[in-house]
Design an enzyme around this catalytic site. Structure first.
Site, PDB file in Angstrom:
ATOM      1  N   ARG A 256     -22.523   6.127  -5.580  1.00  0.00           N
ATOM      2  CA  ARG A 256     -22.396   4.680  -6.314  1.00  0.00           C
ATOM      3  C   ARG A 256     -21.036   4.371  -6.828  1.00  0.00           C
ATOM      4  O   ARG A 256     -20.752   4.817  -7.696  1.00  0.00           O
ATOM      5  CB  ARG A 256     -23.484   4.608  -7.327  1.00  0.00           C
ATOM      6  CG  ARG A 256     -23.332   3.673  -8.367  1.00  0.00           C
ATOM      7  CD  ARG A 256     -24.569   3.366  -9.186  1.00  0.00           C
ATOM      8  NE  ARG A 256     -24.704   4.599 -10.340  1.00  0.00           N
ATOM      9  CZ  ARG A 256     -23.806   4.828 -11.366  1.00  0.00           C
ATOM     10  NH1 ARG A 256     -23.049   4.290 -11.531  1.00  0.00           N
ATOM     11  NH2 ARG A 256     -24.347   5.671 -11.965  1.00  0.00           N
ATOM     12  N   HIS A 260     -24.185   1.375 -12.681  1.00  0.00           N
ATOM     13  CA  HIS A 260     -25.646   1.764 -12.464  1.00  0.00           C
ATOM     14  C   HIS A 260     -26.151   0.456 -12.273  1.00  0.00           C
ATOM     15  O   HIS A 260     -26.871  -0.141 -11.443  1.00  0.00           O
ATOM     16  CB  HIS A 260     -26.277   2.612 -13.493  1.00  0.00           C
ATOM     17  CG  HIS A 260     -27.839   2.565 -13.353  1.00  0.00           C
ATOM     18  ND1 HIS A 260     -28.154   3.480 -12.286  1.00  0.00           N
ATOM     19  CD2 HIS A 260     -28.752   2.017 -14.196  1.00  0.00           C
ATOM     20  CE1 HIS A 260     -29.512   3.428 -12.643  1.00  0.00           C
ATOM     21  NE2 HIS A 260     -29.853   2.436 -13.605  1.00  0.00           N
ATOM     22  N   TYR A 269     -18.268   7.560 -18.190  1.00  0.00           N
ATOM     23  CA  TYR A 269     -18.749   9.000 -17.832  1.00  0.00           C
ATOM     24  C   TYR A 269     -18.068   9.478 -16.317  1.00  0.00           C
ATOM     25  O   TYR A 269     -18.460  10.586 -16.140  1.00  0.00           O
ATOM     26  CB  TYR A 269     -20.251   8.883 -17.933  1.00  0.00           C
ATOM     27  CG  TYR A 269     -20.762   7.965 -16.970  1.00  0.00           C
ATOM     28  CD1 TYR A 269     -20.703   8.172 -15.504  1.00  0.00           C
ATOM     29  CD2 TYR A 269     -21.321   6.691 -17.481  1.00  0.00           C
ATOM     30  CE1 TYR A 269     -21.459   7.092 -14.802  1.00  0.00           C
ATOM     31  CE2 TYR A 269     -21.771   5.451 -16.624  1.00  0.00           C
ATOM     32  CZ  TYR A 269     -21.795   6.053 -15.398  1.00  0.00           C
ATOM     33  OH  TYR A 269     -22.288   5.036 -14.532  1.00  0.00           O
TER      34      TYR A 269
END
Length: 364
Positions: A256, A260, A269
């Site tokens: 990805r 998200h 992150y």
């Protein structure tokens, strides 16, 4: 039966070079130039739909979007392996799957603009609306496959989910039921490396496809950024399901590249360094290099495909902004397949509540 578990099936390298794998080459031997270009076209248009929807969200025209950037090959390759009567059960990110099943691009955003509870009739396109409850689609696909088998239908279902969903009980239960009753379902896990903000290494200490072995389900690991490899492996798994041989688990290794959802900030992150190696594996650039090296794609055809993507984006944007707001009473539509006294009572109460505002005096 575990097929090439630790090393993903790959037919096109990141530089566009073709890999010879006879056991998988035969599964795509029927592809001609038009088929190759059609796959490339779907990849390009799917990405354009996605980037346009992200822009619409950033401009306040839709409330939320789950980007598929980087996962185009996993979705297009698997969706193009489906027969018309097969049924796809998706999560909330499979916009390319819906597009490949014939869902009009502008229908992909109506739900996210808040103008409808569902975006299309699943039976018209044999693909479900987005499933927000993580992992639930695995059970739905299994149940549908079992019912189809009892009806004597030679069809397959496919359940799409991410690596994070494999930590959900629904997927575990679906695998158990499918294995026990030999349901004709393909479990298609898009391992995109991140379950929201947690890396896949934290979710599973071994490849996710290992989990299928515990249920006695054959599994494959495939390069999810290689549209030909995904097409071949999914064709094999679907044929296995249609012939009554039971379920298959596919782990498509991809990434990805974006957030998200549009409410997420992936820079919190993961670093840009983490993404560098995946940008070098871009599924669209890989297919472009492959086609160009074989003389199947020239500047003229590439420009035509880009123009088609521009037109799809234009229609998507225009229709999304033009969606009419639904009346408040639409909240009670389609709760049940037919009239229901409880819903009729609640609808009447809601209408009375709204009407009460019409009789209030304006206080300055």
């Amino acid at each position: 039966m575990i097929d090439n578990l630790d090393y993903p099936v790959q037919l096109i390298q990141p530089d566009g070079a073709r890999v010879c794998r006879p056991e998988y080459d035969r599964l795509i031997a029927n592809l001609d130039r038009d088929d190759y270009l059609s796959l490339y076209r779907d990849l390009v248009i799917s990405r354009r739909i996605d980037t346009t929807a992200v822009t619409l969200q950033r401009q306040g025209e839709i409330g939320l979007w789950a980007p598929l950037l980087g996962q185009e090959a996993a979705q297009v390759g698997s969706a193009r392996a489906l027969e018309p009567d097969d049924f796809a059960f998706t999560s909330y990110r499979e916009h390319a799957v819906a597009y490949c099943r014939g869902v009009p691009p502008h229908a992909l955003t109506v739900l996210w603009r808040g103008c409808a509870h569902s975006a299309w009739d699943p039976e018209e396109f044999n693909v479900t609306n987005p499933a927000i409850v993580v992992g639930s689609q695995g059970l739905h696909a299994t149940g549908y496959a079992l019912g189809a088998h009892l009806d004597g239908a030679e069809i397959a279902t496919i359940a799409y989910f991410g690596d994070g969903a494999t930590s959900q009980g629904d997927i575990a239960e679906a695998l158990g039921f499918a294995a026990s009753f030999r349901a004709g379902v393909v479990f298609f896990c898009q391992n995109n490396q991140w379950a929201i903000s947690e890396p896949v290494s934290l979710q599973s200490r071994t490849p996710i496809s290992h989990r299928a072995d515990g249920y006695g389900i054959p599994s494959y690991r495939v390069d999810g950024n290689d549209v030909l490899a995904v097409l071949a492996v999914t064709r094999k798994a679907l044929a296995h399901a249609r012939e009554g041989s039971g379920p298959t688990f596919i782990e498509a290794i991809t990434c990805r590249m974006g957030p998200h959802t549009t409410s997420d900030d992936p820079s919190r992150y993961r670093s840009d360094t983490d993404m560098a190696q995946w940008r070098a594996r871009d599924p669209i650039e890989r297919m472009r290099l492959f086609l160009t090296s074989r003389g199947l794609l020239d500047d003229k055809v590439a420009t035509e495909i880009d123009s088609a993507a521009d037109e799809v984006a234009s229609v998507l944007r225009r229709n999304t902004i033009g969606f009419p707001d639904p009346p408040p009473s639409a909240l009670f539509d389609h709760v049940y397949t037919g009239p229901h006294p409880l819903i009729d009572h609640e609808r009447a109460q809601h209408q009375e509540y709204l009407a009460s505002f019409d009789n209030q005096e304006v206080v300055s």
